[in-house]
Design a protein around this motif. Structure first.
Motif, PDB file in Angstrom:
ATOM      1  N   UNK A 177       0.836  -1.204   0.000  1.00  0.00           N
ATOM      2  CA  UNK A 177       0.000   0.000   0.000  1.00  0.00           C
ATOM      3  C   UNK A 177       0.870   1.253   0.000  1.00  0.00           C
ATOM      4  N   UNK A 178       1.855   1.282   0.892  1.00  0.00           N
ATOM      5  CA  UNK A 178       2.752   2.429   0.931  1.00  0.00           C
ATOM      6  C   UNK A 178       3.532   2.591  -0.357  1.00  0.00           C
ATOM      7  N   UNK A 179       3.978   1.483  -0.927  1.00  0.00           N
ATOM      8  CA  UNK A 179       4.748   1.501  -2.172  1.00  0.00           C
ATOM      9  C   UNK A 179       3.959   2.182  -3.282  1.00  0.00           C
ATOM     10  N   UNK A 180       2.676   1.892  -3.388  1.00  0.00           N
ATOM     11  CA  UNK A 180       1.835   2.456  -4.453  1.00  0.00           C
ATOM     12  C   UNK A 180       1.470   3.912  -4.165  1.00  0.00           C
ATOM     13  N   UNK A 181       1.027   4.171  -2.944  1.00  0.00           N
ATOM     14  CA  UNK A 181       0.502   5.502  -2.616  1.00  0.00           C
ATOM     15  C   UNK A 181       1.582   6.568  -2.688  1.00  0.00           C
ATOM     16  N   UNK A 182       2.831   6.230  -2.351  1.00  0.00           N
ATOM     17  CA  UNK A 182       3.883   7.237  -2.273  1.00  0.00           C
ATOM     18  C   UNK A 182       4.450   7.624  -3.634  1.00  0.00           C
ATOM     19  N   UNK A 183       4.004   6.982  -4.707  1.00  0.00           N
ATOM     20  CA  UNK A 183       4.461   7.402  -6.031  1.00  0.00           C
ATOM     21  C   UNK A 183       3.993   8.827  -6.342  1.00  0.00           C
ATOM     22  N   UNK A 184       2.708   9.160  -6.067  1.00  0.00           N
ATOM     23  CA  UNK A 184       2.305  10.559  -6.288  1.00  0.00           C
ATOM     24  C   UNK A 184       2.194  11.385  -5.004  1.00  0.00           C
ATOM     25  N   UNK A 185       2.012  10.734  -3.841  1.00  0.00           N
ATOM     26  CA  UNK A 185       1.724  11.443  -2.596  1.00  0.00           C
ATOM     27  C   UNK A 185       2.976  11.453  -1.729  1.00  0.00           C
ATOM     28  N   UNK A 186       3.310  12.603  -1.127  1.00  0.00           N
ATOM     29  CA  UNK A 186       4.463  12.684  -0.239  1.00  0.00           C
ATOM     30  C   UNK A 186       4.339  11.658   0.883  1.00  0.00           C
ATOM     31  N   UNK A 187       5.480  11.085   1.271  1.00  0.00           N
ATOM     32  CA  UNK A 187       5.434   9.989   2.244  1.00  0.00           C
ATOM     33  C   UNK A 187       4.866  10.455   3.582  1.00  0.00           C
TER      34      UNK A 187
END
Length: 455
Positions: A105-115
Motif C-alpha cells: 500500500x505504501x509503495x503504491x501511494x507514495x508514487x504521487x503522494x508525499x510519504x
C-alpha cells in the motif's frame, strides 16, 4: 587540491546552514553557488549568468512536471483516492500477510503522494488491520513507512527523483527512470519489510502505547469525512495512465522504432512526454474532485490546484537553486580534477550514494539530498563511467538510495512515524532508523551490481 578543499568547505556550509542555522535550503544552495564561484575563481562577469542560467535551465526542463505531479498528489489525497487504493490492496491480498499488505500500500501511494502525507492518511487503516490480525503495531508501522519511503526517493513523479533526473540530463528519459526506479524500489521495500518483521512480537513503548484505542471507528470516520470514495479504476488512473504513457513514449524512442514512423509513432511520442502525460493524469484526477464543505466542484478543484502550487513552490526553488549550484560546479575545473582522482578509486556509482547519504544524514531532507547530490555529481558522470542514459539513471537510483540513508531525528518523516506509531524515540531508532539504513545499503548494493552488469 585547493579546488577540492573549496568544494568540501562549501558543502559543509550547506549542511551547517540548513541544520544548525536553520537556513532554508533554497537560500543555502543559492549562497553556496556564489561562494563556490568565488572559491573557484570564476570570472565575476560570468558568475551571475552562470547562476541564473543554471536556475532557469533546470526549471525550464522539469519545473512544470514537478508542479503537475504535486497537484495530482494533492487531489488524490483530498479526494480519498489514496484510501481507495489502500483498501483495494487489502481486498486483493487479504489479512493473511498484514505487513506485506501495508508495505505494498505504501509503495503504491507514495508514487504521487508525499510519504509524510501518505503515512498520516493511511494510519487508521494500518491500525485497523493491525488489530484485526493481531500484528504488532511496531512491525506494521515500519512496514508501511518503508514501503512509502522506497518509491518516495526512487520513482517519479515524486519531485525528488524528478529533480535529480533533470539535473543529470534525463528530463526526456523519465520513462526509463520510472521503469528502473520501480524495479530498484522493490528490493528496497523488501529489505524494509524484512526488517519490520523482526518486530512482529514487539509492541510500542511510547506515550499512550498502553491503551490503544478502538480504531475501526476511526476508519469509518475517515470514510465519512471523504464521503463517497472513488472507484479503484478512478483512483489508480491519475497514477497509472501517466506512467503508462511515459513508458510507451520511451519505447517509441527506441532505435528499433516499434511503433513505426507514422502518425501512431508521433502520437505516442507526443503523449509520452512527461509534461503531456502528467496533464493527462491531471485530467484523470479532475474526475475525482467532488464538492466538499459547501464548495462547488470547480471551486474545490481550484483550491486543490492552489494548494498543490503552494506545496510545490519550495521544491521548485530548491531544485532551481540546486541547478544553479551545479552550473557553477560545471563551469569550474573541479569536475575534471575530481574525475581524474575518483576514476582511480574504482567505486563508480557508489560515490553518489555516499555523498547523498552524508547529506541526508546530516540535514534530514531527502529532497535536498537528491537535488544537491545530483547537481554535484553531474560534471563527474563521464569520469566515473556513468555518462550513458542507463548510467545516468543508475546514478539517480544511487542518489535515491543515499537519500533514504538514514531517517532520524532531523527528518520530519521520522517524527510522523514515531508519533503516529506511539513508539519512543529510542525504539524508533532501533526500528525505523535502522530500517532506512538497511534499505539504503541494500539499494546501493543492487544499483552497484546493475552498474557492473549493464553499464
Amino acid at each position: 587540491m585547493d579546488l577540492v578543499l573549496v568544494l568540501v568547505v562549501v558543502v559543509a556550509l550547506i549542511v551547517v546552514a540548513t541544520t544548525a542555522l536553520k537556513t532554508h535550503p533554497f537560500l543555502a544552495l543559492l549562497l553556496a553557488a556564489f561562494l563556490a564561484g568565488f572559491g573557484f575563481r570564476l570570472p565575476l562577469d560570468e558568475l551571475v549568468p552562470t547562476v541564473t542560467g543554471g536556475f532557469g535551465g533546470i526549471l525550464g526542463g522539469i519545473g512544470i512536471v514537478i508542479v503537475l505531479g504535486t497537484v495530482i498528489g494533492v487531489v488524490l489525497e483530498r479526494s480519498g483516492a489514496a484510501v481507495t487504493m489502500a483498501e483495494t490492496v487489502v481486498k486483493v491480498l487479504g489479512p493473511r500477510y498484514p505487513t506485506l499488505t501495508v508495505s505494498i500500500i505504501g509503495f503504491i501511494v507514495s508514487i504521487p503522494v508525499f510519504c509524510d502525507s501518505g503515512y498520516v492518511i493511511l494510519n487508521s487503516l494500518k491500525e485497523s488491520l493491525a488489530r484485526r490480525t493481531g500484528t504488532s503495531l511496531v512491525a506494521m508501522s515500519v512496514a508501511l513507512a518503508t514501503g512509502l519511503y522506497a518509491t518516495h526517493t526512487l520513482v517519479p513523479p515524486t519531485p525528488g527523483p524528478i529533480a535529480a533526473a533533470g539535473n543529470l540530463g534525463l528530463a526526456d528519459q523519465l520513462g526509463l527512470v520510472i521503469l528502473v526506479g520501480l524495479g530498484v524500489a522493490v528490493p528496497a521495500a523488501l529489505a524494509g519489510l524484512l526488517w519490520a518483521n523482526r518486530f512482529r512480537g514487539v509492541e510500542p513503548d511510547g506515550e499512550e502505547a498502553g491503551g490503544l484505542a478502538e480504531v475501526t471507528e476511526d476508519v469509518e470516520a475517515l470514510r465519512a469525512r471523504y464521503g463517497r470514495l472513488p472507484s479503484p479504476a478512478a483512483a489508480f488512473a491519475p497514477i497509472l495512465v501517466p506512467i503508462a504513457l511515459i513508458c510507451l513514449g520511451t519505447v517509441a524512442a527506441l532505435p528499433s522504432a516499434p511503433f513505426g514512423d507514422g502518425t501512431l509513432a508521433s502520437v505516442v511520442s507526443f503523449t509520452g512526454q512527461p509534461l503531456v502525460a502528467l496533464l493527462v493524469g491531471l485530467g484523470c484526477a479532475l474526475a475525482l474532485v467532488r464538492p466538499r464543505e459547501g464548495r462547488g466542484r470547480r471551486h474545490q478543484f481550484h483550491d486543490d490546484v492552489a494548494d498543490g502550487l503552494t506545496a510545490s513552490a519550495p521544491i521548485l526553488l530548491i531544485t532551481g537553486a540546486g541547478g544553479a549550484f551545479g552550473a557553477v560546479i560545471q563551469a569550474s575545473p573541479v569536475g575534471d580534477y575530481l574525475g581524474e582522482n575518483l576514476s582511480g578509486l574504482g567505486i563508480g556509482v557508489l560515490m553518489p550514494f555516499l555523498v547523498a547519504a552524508a547529506l541526508k544524514s546530516a540535514q534530514g531532507s531527502s529532497t535536498v539530498a537528491l537535488v544537491t547530490t545530483s547537481a554535484l555529481v553531474a560534471p563527474l558522470l563521464g569520469d566515473i563511467g556513468m555518462d550513458s542514459d542507463l548510467g545516468r539513471v543508475l546514478v539517480v537510483m544511487a542518489i535515491g538510495a543515499g537519500a533514504m540513508t538514514v531517517s532520524h531525528a532531523n527528518d520530519s518523516f521520522f517524527w510522523v512515524v514515531t508519533q503516529f506509531s506511539r513508539m519512543s524515540v529510542a525504539q524508533a531508532y532501533r526500528a525505523q532508523t535502522a530500517a532506512t539504513l538497511v534499505m539504503g545499503l541494500t539499494t546501493a548494493a543492487v544499483v552497484w551490481v546493475l552498474s557492473l552488469v549493464a553499464v
